[in-house]
Design a protein around this motif. Structure first.
Motif, PDB file in Angstrom:
ATOM      1  N   PRO A 226       6.475   6.575   5.001  1.00 20.11           N
ATOM      2  CA  PRO A 226       6.027   6.452   6.390  1.00 20.11           C
ATOM      3  C   PRO A 226       6.993   7.141   7.344  1.00 20.11           C
ATOM      4  CG  PRO A 226       6.999   4.399   5.635  1.00 20.11           C
ATOM      5  CD  PRO A 226       6.926   5.292   4.439  1.00 20.11           C
ATOM      6  N   THR A 227       6.492   7.475   8.527  1.00 20.22           N
ATOM      7  CA  THR A 227       7.392   7.965   9.567  1.00 20.22           C
ATOM      8  C   THR A 227       8.292   6.809  10.006  1.00 20.22           C
ATOM      9  OG1 THR A 227       5.921   7.367  11.402  1.00 20.22           O
ATOM     10  CG2 THR A 227       5.588   9.540  10.370  1.00 20.22           C
TER      11      THR A 227
ATOM     12  N   HIS B  71       1.060   3.903  -3.210  1.00 16.73           N
ATOM     13  CA  HIS B  71       0.577   5.259  -2.964  1.00 16.73           C
ATOM     14  C   HIS B  71       1.720   6.266  -2.809  1.00 16.73           C
ATOM     15  CE1 HIS B  71      -3.171   3.028  -1.813  1.00 16.73           C
ATOM     16  NE2 HIS B  71      -3.715   4.050  -2.450  1.00 16.73           N
ATOM     17  N   ASN B  72       2.950   5.774  -3.080  1.00 15.01           N
ATOM     18  CA  ASN B  72       4.129   6.633  -2.991  1.00 15.01           C
ATOM     19  C   ASN B  72       4.195   7.349  -1.634  1.00 15.01           C
ATOM     20  OD1 ASN B  72       6.526   7.625  -4.071  1.00 15.01           O
ATOM     21  ND2 ASN B  72       5.541   9.484  -4.849  1.00 15.01           N
ATOM     22  N   TYR B  73       3.894   6.604  -0.571  1.00 12.39           N
ATOM     23  CA  TYR B  73       3.838   7.182   0.776  1.00 12.39           C
ATOM     24  C   TYR B  73       5.136   6.909   1.525  1.00 12.39           C
ATOM     25  CZ  TYR B  73       2.432   7.817   5.663  1.00 12.39           C
ATOM     26  OH  TYR B  73       2.351   8.213   6.972  1.00 12.39           O
TER      27      TYR B  73
ATOM     28  N   GLU C 125       0.842  -1.204   0.000  1.00  9.80           N
ATOM     29  CA  GLU C 125       0.000   0.000   0.000  1.00  9.80           C
ATOM     30  C   GLU C 125       0.875   1.251   0.000  1.00  9.80           C
ATOM     31  OE1 GLU C 125      -3.267   0.325  -0.151  1.00  9.80           O
ATOM     32  OE2 GLU C 125      -4.132  -1.607   0.407  1.00  9.80           O
ATOM     33  N   TRP C 126       1.883   1.276   0.849  1.00  9.45           N
ATOM     34  CA  TRP C 126       2.782   2.432   0.906  1.00  9.45           C
ATOM     35  C   TRP C 126       3.488   2.654  -0.426  1.00  9.45           C
ATOM     36  CZ3 TRP C 126       5.322   1.026   6.263  1.00  9.45           C
ATOM     37  CH2 TRP C 126       4.463   1.433   7.296  1.00  9.45           C
TER      38      TRP C 126
ATOM     39  N   CYS D 179      13.554   6.195   5.722  1.00 13.04           N
ATOM     40  CA  CYS D 179      12.558   6.878   6.546  1.00 13.04           C
ATOM     41  C   CYS D 179      13.219   7.753   7.613  1.00 13.04           C
ATOM     42  CB  CYS D 179      11.624   5.865   7.208  1.00 13.04           C
ATOM     43  SG  CYS D 179      10.543   4.994   6.053  1.00 13.04           S
TER      44      CYS D 179
ATOM     45  N   GLU E 252       6.341   4.418  12.155  1.00 10.71           N
ATOM     46  CA  GLU E 252       5.438   3.572  11.359  1.00 10.71           C
ATOM     47  C   GLU E 252       6.203   2.460  10.672  1.00 10.71           C
ATOM     48  OE1 GLU E 252       1.904   6.696   9.966  1.00 10.71           O
ATOM     49  OE2 GLU E 252       3.802   6.603   8.847  1.00 10.71           O
TER      50      GLU E 252
END
Length: 441
Positions: free
Chosen positions: A283-284, A279-281, A275-276, A359, A287
């Motif tokens: 995370p901290t 969605h090109n996310y 998912e990350w 990260c 996380e």
């Protein structure tokens, strides 16, 4: 105590469990620690500089100091001193016990305390076990080739022999053949599942795959996409778990339910990473830690390790393993951190989400070198947590010891910023000597 140390280094301590226990009970443990530690110091309380010229002495100091838990500054000092000088001579710091035993056999005959009868026993047992391992490895390899051909997931890493070596470091004894084969097969399924999420599946396919795994029945195959290989893979997962349960004794069959639950949990974490990525996310760091420890696969391996382990696989041990606390979590931390540090050299794979290093750098706006230093400190804390569990969880000592062996093996896979599981053939020589080359007697 010198004889006990020799027997342990030669890998035959399981033949002398009662005698070793009696010897240790007759020794005041606190006195033993002080002696082991202080014999490396001079009259002024500083470490003897003669040690710098003696790799074996340095390694003994390093290993003795690694009994530390949290807030033991003197032992921290010992580790810093020994590591500095060991690294300067490129001495391997973490030792997998079975590999150590193999190497020590060639060194032991040159020691003053050399006993030819003990060495011959160690060599004979190594060769007998090697023959057993070779047969089991052949059977597992045939199982894998059949699975690999039927499922046709050509993108998945073909690392069954490496996985057997991994299982072997945790339960090499003859009586644990079933557990060793089980762990190897389940680890192969996990590797294939990981590669499915990271390399092959689209996000929607990954979601469907995760949902089917949560339902865990053959009818859920209808949720999967039309290409046949993923459907077959899903059915083979269920079939493999059923086959494992079938060969267990009636009182052991319930152990598989814990492994199935852990497998389902792992699939959720693999999907979170997907998912990350999609969605090109970014995370901290926190996380990423929470997901990364679990999707390292090590917490699952601890649960899977207990299947077929006889008296070690108590309900208490299974509950402890699946709870993912202390040593289990620490194993996941160390696996994730070392894996991600190795990615600095090799890079992430096609659909990997940002790793812990990336990260940390992004969140705290620091250099890679600063991130490595901080995460290395976290790795030291994880080792301390592991040692604390080994000292305090007396009723689970046998299981925790296996987890420690697993954690040490992680350094063989990911140490020195390498990833020999995914890239390269650095373990080929070790595999050859462990499983295919008998020791001359």
């Amino acid at each position: 105590m010198s004889l006990v140390d020799t027997i342990q280094h030669l890998g035959i301590e399981h033949h002398f469990k009662n005698q070793i226990a009696d010897a240790l009970r007759s020794t005041v443990f606190g006195y033993l620690q002080v002696y082991e530690f202080n014999r490396f110091k001079d009259m002024n309380g500083t470490f003897k500089m003669d040690l710098v010229k003696e790799p074996k002495g340095l390694l003994s100091l390093y290993n003795a100091a690694h009994l530390l838990t949290h807030d033991e500054l003197a032992l921290d000092e010992a580790i810093c001193f020994s590591r500095l000088h060991l690294e300067s001579i490129r001495q391997n710091l973490e030792t997998v016990r079975r590999i150590e035993a193999l190497n020590y056999m060639s060194e032991y005959e040159h020691e003053p305390s050399y006993n030819p009868i003990i060495l011959e026993l160690a060599k004979m047992e190594f060769n007998v076990l090697q023959n057993i391992h070779l047969k089991k490895l052949k059977a597992v390899s045939e199982w894998w080739q059949d699975l690999y051909a039927e499922v046709a997931l050509s993108y998945a890493r073909d690392r069954t022999v490496h996985l057997y070596l991994w299982a072997h470091t945790m339960c090499y004894e003859k009586e644990y053949s079933c557990a060793r084969v089980t762990l190897t097969k389940l680890s192969a399924l996990v590797t294939m599942m990981d590669d499915t999420y990271d390399v092959r599946a689209t996000l929607e396919e990954g979601r469907s795959f995760k949902e089917a795994i949560q339902r865990w029945n053959e009818n859920a195959v209808c949720l999967l996409p039309e290409y046949i290989d993923l459907k077959i893979f899903y059915l083979r997962i269920i079939m493999t778990f059923e086959e494992i349960e079938y060969v267990l004794e009636p009182h052991e069959k319930y152990e598989v339910s814990y492994t199935k639950e852990s497998f389902q949990t792992l699939s959720k974490y693999y999907l979170q990473g997907a998912e990350w990525f999609h969605h090109n996310y970014m995370p901290t760091f926190k996380e990423k830690q929470e997901v990364g420890f679990m999707d390292s696969g090590s917490p699952f391996s601890v649960v899977a390790l207990l299947v077929g382990m006889g008296d070690l696989a108590t309900k208490e041990a299974l509950e402890w393993a699946i709870g993912c606390t202390d040593a289990v979590k620490a194993c996941g931390e160390l696996t994730r951190y070392m894996n991600d540090i190795s990615a600095l050299k090799h890079g992430n794979r096609k659909q990997d989400a940002a790793n812990c290093m990336e990260c940390y750098v992004a969140e705290y706006n620091v250099t890679t070198e600063v991130a490595i230093a901080k995460i290395s400190q976290m790795m030291e804390d994880a080792w301390k947590t592991t040692n604390k569990a080994l000292l305090e969880l007396r009723s689970l000592h046998g299981v925790v010891r296996r987890v420690v062996n697993m954690t040490v093996c992680v350094t063989l896979i990911y140490g020195i910023k390498k990833d020999v599981f995914t890239f390269g053939n650095d373990l080929d020589e070790i595999i050859y000597h462990m499983f295919a080359h008998p020791i001359p007697i």
